[in-house]
Scaffold this active site. Structure first.
Site, PDB file in Angstrom:
ATOM      1  N   HIS A 189      -6.376   2.813  -3.467  1.00 44.99           N
ATOM      2  CA  HIS A 189      -6.605   1.422  -3.880  1.00 44.99           C
ATOM      3  C   HIS A 189      -8.093   1.140  -3.916  1.00 44.99           C
ATOM      4  O   HIS A 189      -8.815   1.452  -2.976  1.00 44.99           O
ATOM      5  CB  HIS A 189      -5.916   0.455  -2.908  1.00 44.99           C
ATOM      6  CG  HIS A 189      -4.447   0.313  -3.146  1.00 44.99           C
ATOM      7  ND1 HIS A 189      -3.746  -0.795  -2.762  1.00 44.99           N
ATOM      8  CD2 HIS A 189      -3.550   1.152  -3.725  1.00 44.99           C
ATOM      9  CE1 HIS A 189      -2.470  -0.643  -3.107  1.00 44.99           C
ATOM     10  NE2 HIS A 189      -2.323   0.538  -3.689  1.00 44.99           N
TER      11      HIS A 189
ATOM     12  N   TYR B  48      -3.126 -10.863   0.132  1.00 43.36           N
ATOM     13  CA  TYR B  48      -3.206 -11.611   1.398  1.00 43.36           C
ATOM     14  C   TYR B  48      -3.229 -13.085   1.019  1.00 43.36           C
ATOM     15  O   TYR B  48      -4.140 -13.526   0.309  1.00 43.36           O
ATOM     16  CB  TYR B  48      -4.495 -11.272   2.142  1.00 43.36           C
ATOM     17  CG  TYR B  48      -4.569  -9.868   2.699  1.00 43.36           C
ATOM     18  CD1 TYR B  48      -4.911  -8.786   1.890  1.00 43.36           C
ATOM     19  CD2 TYR B  48      -4.306  -9.627   4.043  1.00 43.36           C
ATOM     20  CE1 TYR B  48      -4.988  -7.500   2.405  1.00 43.36           C
ATOM     21  CE2 TYR B  48      -4.391  -8.334   4.574  1.00 43.36           C
ATOM     22  CZ  TYR B  48      -4.722  -7.286   3.746  1.00 43.36           C
ATOM     23  OH  TYR B  48      -4.810  -6.010   4.262  1.00 43.36           O
TER      24      TYR B  48
ATOM     25  N   PRO C  10      -3.028  -7.244  12.992  1.00 42.24           N
ATOM     26  CA  PRO C  10      -2.853  -6.312  11.855  1.00 42.24           C
ATOM     27  C   PRO C  10      -3.499  -6.787  10.553  1.00 42.24           C
ATOM     28  O   PRO C  10      -3.580  -6.043   9.594  1.00 42.24           O
ATOM     29  CB  PRO C  10      -1.335  -6.237  11.700  1.00 42.24           C
ATOM     30  CG  PRO C  10      -0.831  -7.497  12.302  1.00 42.24           C
ATOM     31  CD  PRO C  10      -1.765  -7.839  13.411  1.00 42.24           C
TER      32      PRO C  10
ATOM     33  N   LYS D  38      -6.644  -2.418  10.868  1.00 45.12           N
ATOM     34  CA  LYS D  38      -7.627  -1.609  11.592  1.00 45.12           C
ATOM     35  C   LYS D  38      -7.035  -0.772  12.717  1.00 45.12           C
ATOM     36  O   LYS D  38      -7.723   0.092  13.263  1.00 45.12           O
ATOM     37  CB  LYS D  38      -8.724  -2.521  12.173  1.00 45.12           C
ATOM     38  CG  LYS D  38      -9.628  -3.132  11.124  1.00 45.12           C
ATOM     39  CD  LYS D  38     -10.328  -2.072  10.312  1.00 45.12           C
ATOM     40  CE  LYS D  38     -10.965  -2.623   9.052  1.00 45.12           C
ATOM     41  NZ  LYS D  38     -11.254  -1.566   8.074  1.00 45.12           N
TER      42      LYS D  38
ATOM     43  N   TYR E  53     -13.519  -3.917   5.285  1.00 47.13           N
ATOM     44  CA  TYR E  53     -12.127  -3.523   4.998  1.00 47.13           C
ATOM     45  C   TYR E  53     -12.042  -2.010   4.739  1.00 47.13           C
ATOM     46  O   TYR E  53     -11.157  -1.330   5.263  1.00 47.13           O
ATOM     47  CB  TYR E  53     -11.601  -4.291   3.779  1.00 47.13           C
ATOM     48  CG  TYR E  53     -10.097  -4.199   3.623  1.00 47.13           C
ATOM     49  CD1 TYR E  53      -9.488  -3.130   2.973  1.00 47.13           C
ATOM     50  CD2 TYR E  53      -9.269  -5.201   4.137  1.00 47.13           C
ATOM     51  CE1 TYR E  53      -8.110  -3.049   2.840  1.00 47.13           C
ATOM     52  CE2 TYR E  53      -7.883  -5.132   4.004  1.00 47.13           C
ATOM     53  CZ  TYR E  53      -7.325  -4.041   3.354  1.00 47.13           C
ATOM     54  OH  TYR E  53      -5.952  -3.965   3.225  1.00 47.13           O
TER      55      TYR E  53
HETATM   56  C1  PHB Z   1       1.240  -2.752   5.787  1.00 44.90           C
HETATM   57  O1  PHB Z   1       1.373  -2.184   4.660  1.00 44.90           O
HETATM   58  O2  PHB Z   1       2.109  -2.693   6.681  1.00 44.90           O
HETATM   59  C2  PHB Z   1      -0.030  -3.531   6.049  1.00 44.90           C
HETATM   60  C3  PHB Z   1      -1.046  -3.485   5.106  1.00 44.90           C
HETATM   61  C4  PHB Z   1      -2.219  -4.205   5.346  1.00 44.90           C
HETATM   62  C5  PHB Z   1      -2.342  -4.947   6.505  1.00 44.90           C
HETATM   63  C6  PHB Z   1      -1.310  -4.975   7.457  1.00 44.90           C
HETATM   64  C7  PHB Z   1      -0.146  -4.267   7.228  1.00 44.90           C
HETATM   65  O3  PHB Z   1      -3.486  -5.662   6.720  1.00 44.90           O
END
Ligand code: PHB
Ligand code: APR
Length: 388
Positions: A72, A200, A292, A296, A383
């Protein structure tokens, strides 16, 4: 039994450290309380920083990740029914790999088995001894029989609830914590992802995240009160709530389906200092937890492993500088990732006791990220992962 490094915990931290040390000719034993299948049943995040990708390749476990993972180059943030993209590649020249932690752990288990590494499952009552001497040892019980492992060093890779952190004297250990007043309800569904990149979303009803594992396995989350019980969320209620919180354009194309996994996880920020005491080194969740939001958790475990692996190799070559500076180097990166994870969590979630002023600050923060290349670059470089 004797080994050079006794590793407590057969999760990503312990297995990656064991595999890297093995390839450097350093002998390890991994003690894991649960079965392999139990460890692999855990559903965790799925975004790997490029440093983690390169470390997994160095460990010889990158082949399936490179075949099945998704590279990505950006992600979407959304608020007030409008999304904008953070282009990692353009802003930092870096990218991330979307590949489930469960698959990383599976690849590591397979590699340890192929190398005939010693991973002992069902290890109960693990206890650490002599950590402040030059002859530490670990005791445990398996199938009712007591065992002792004499070693040079102990790696505490036993997660937040393991015994390693607790083996550091209370007079030495310092702990820092922030518990967030909400949780994440996560769903795994055998449906095509709603977007080719992650979304997000900040919404007045709460945060939502659209992620994926592969072209027909999606991972979605909605923020929920800590008092919620997973059994009170039907699949229909979950999909309805997710559609309310993500931009209408995405909601309109969302493919729903039965959940194959559904769970609620609390969010916390936590750091324990120091990450070394005598011959004990804390690694990964044993030393720190992040919400989460910034994905990280696994990536911080990987950078801890990187520092400790190189420190131990250096030590066996006669130079102890790496292990002497392990805690300081690991914590420097941990705290910067804790800051990023806390900051993104604060920007994207609705806090129950949020004041109107705080709400306006959150909206200004989001507007600033949408309109400023500098703000986007700061988010992007955190990130994709700060340098080791
Ligand atoms: C996930 O794919 O479970 C996931 C991806 C990004 C995040 C948290 C969880 O920030
Ligand atoms: N004895 C032996 N093993 C133990 C003990 C014990 N007393 N206590 C815990 N363990 C094992 C757990 O069963 C688990 O498999 O230690 C392992 C720790 O693994 P994780 O909790 O996954 O922590 P870590 O390997 O540091 O990986 C960090 O995993 O939990 C996620 O979000 C976290 O992505 C992050 C990553």
């Amino acid at each position: 039994m004797r080994t050079q490094v006794c590793i407590i915990g057969g999760g990503p931290s312990g297995l990656l450290l064991s595999q890297l040390l093995h390839r450097a000719g350093i002998d390890t034993v991994v003690l894991e309380r649960q079965s392999r299948d139990y460890v692999l049943s855990r559903i965790r995040a799925g975004v790997l920083e490029w440093g983690t990708v390169e470390l997994l390749r160095e460990a010889g476990v990158g082949a399936r990740m490179d075949r099945e993972g998704f590279v990505h180059t950006g992600t979407y943030l959304a608020a007030r029914n409008r999304g904008f993209r953070i282009d990692f590649n353009e802003l930092t020249g870096k990218k991330v790999m979307v590949y489930g932690q469960t698959e990383v752990t599976r690849d590591l288990y397979d590699a340890r088995a192929a190398a005939e590494g010693t991973v002992i499952h069902g290890a109960e009552g693990v206890a650490l001894h002599g950590l402040d001497t030059s002859s530490p040892y670990v005791t445990f019980t398996k199938d009712g029989t007591e065992h002792r492992i004499d070693c040079d060093f102990v790696a505490g890779c036993d997660g937040f609830h393991g015994p390693s952190r607790k083996a550091i004297p209370a007079s030495v250990l310092r702990e820092y914590e922030r518990v967030y007043p909400f949780g994440w309800l996560g769903v795994l569904s055998e449906t095509p992802p709603v977007s080719h990149e992650l979304i997000y979303a900040n919404h007045e009803r709460g945060f939502a995240l659209c992620s994926m594992r592969n072209a027909n396995l999606s991972r979605y989350y909605v923020q929920c009160p800590l008092t919620d019980k997973v059994e009170s969320w039907t699949d229909a209620n979950f999909w309805d709530e997710l559609k309310r919180r993500i931009p209408e354009e995405a909601a309109a194309t969302l493919v729903t389906g039965p959940s194959i996994e559904k769970s609620i996880a609390p969010l916390r920020s936590f750091v324990a200092e120091p990450m070394r005491w005598g011959r004990l080194f804390l690694v990964g969740d044993a030393a720190h937890i992040v919400p989460p939001t910034g994905a990280k958790g696994l990536n911080l475990a990987a950078s801890d492993v990187y520092y400790l692996y190189h420190g131990l190799v250096q030590n066996y070559q006669g130079d102890n500088e790496g292990i002497e500076t392990y805690s300081q180097k690991a914590l420097a990166r941990v705290w910067k990732s804790e800051r990023f994870s806390w900051s993104l969590t604060t920007m994207m979630h609705r806090f129950p006791d949020q004041s109107e002023f705080e709400q306006r600050m959150q909206e200004a923060e989001l507007d600033y990220h949408e309109s400023s290349e500098a703000a986007k670059k700061v988010l992007a470089e955190n990130y994709v992962g700060l340098p080791y």
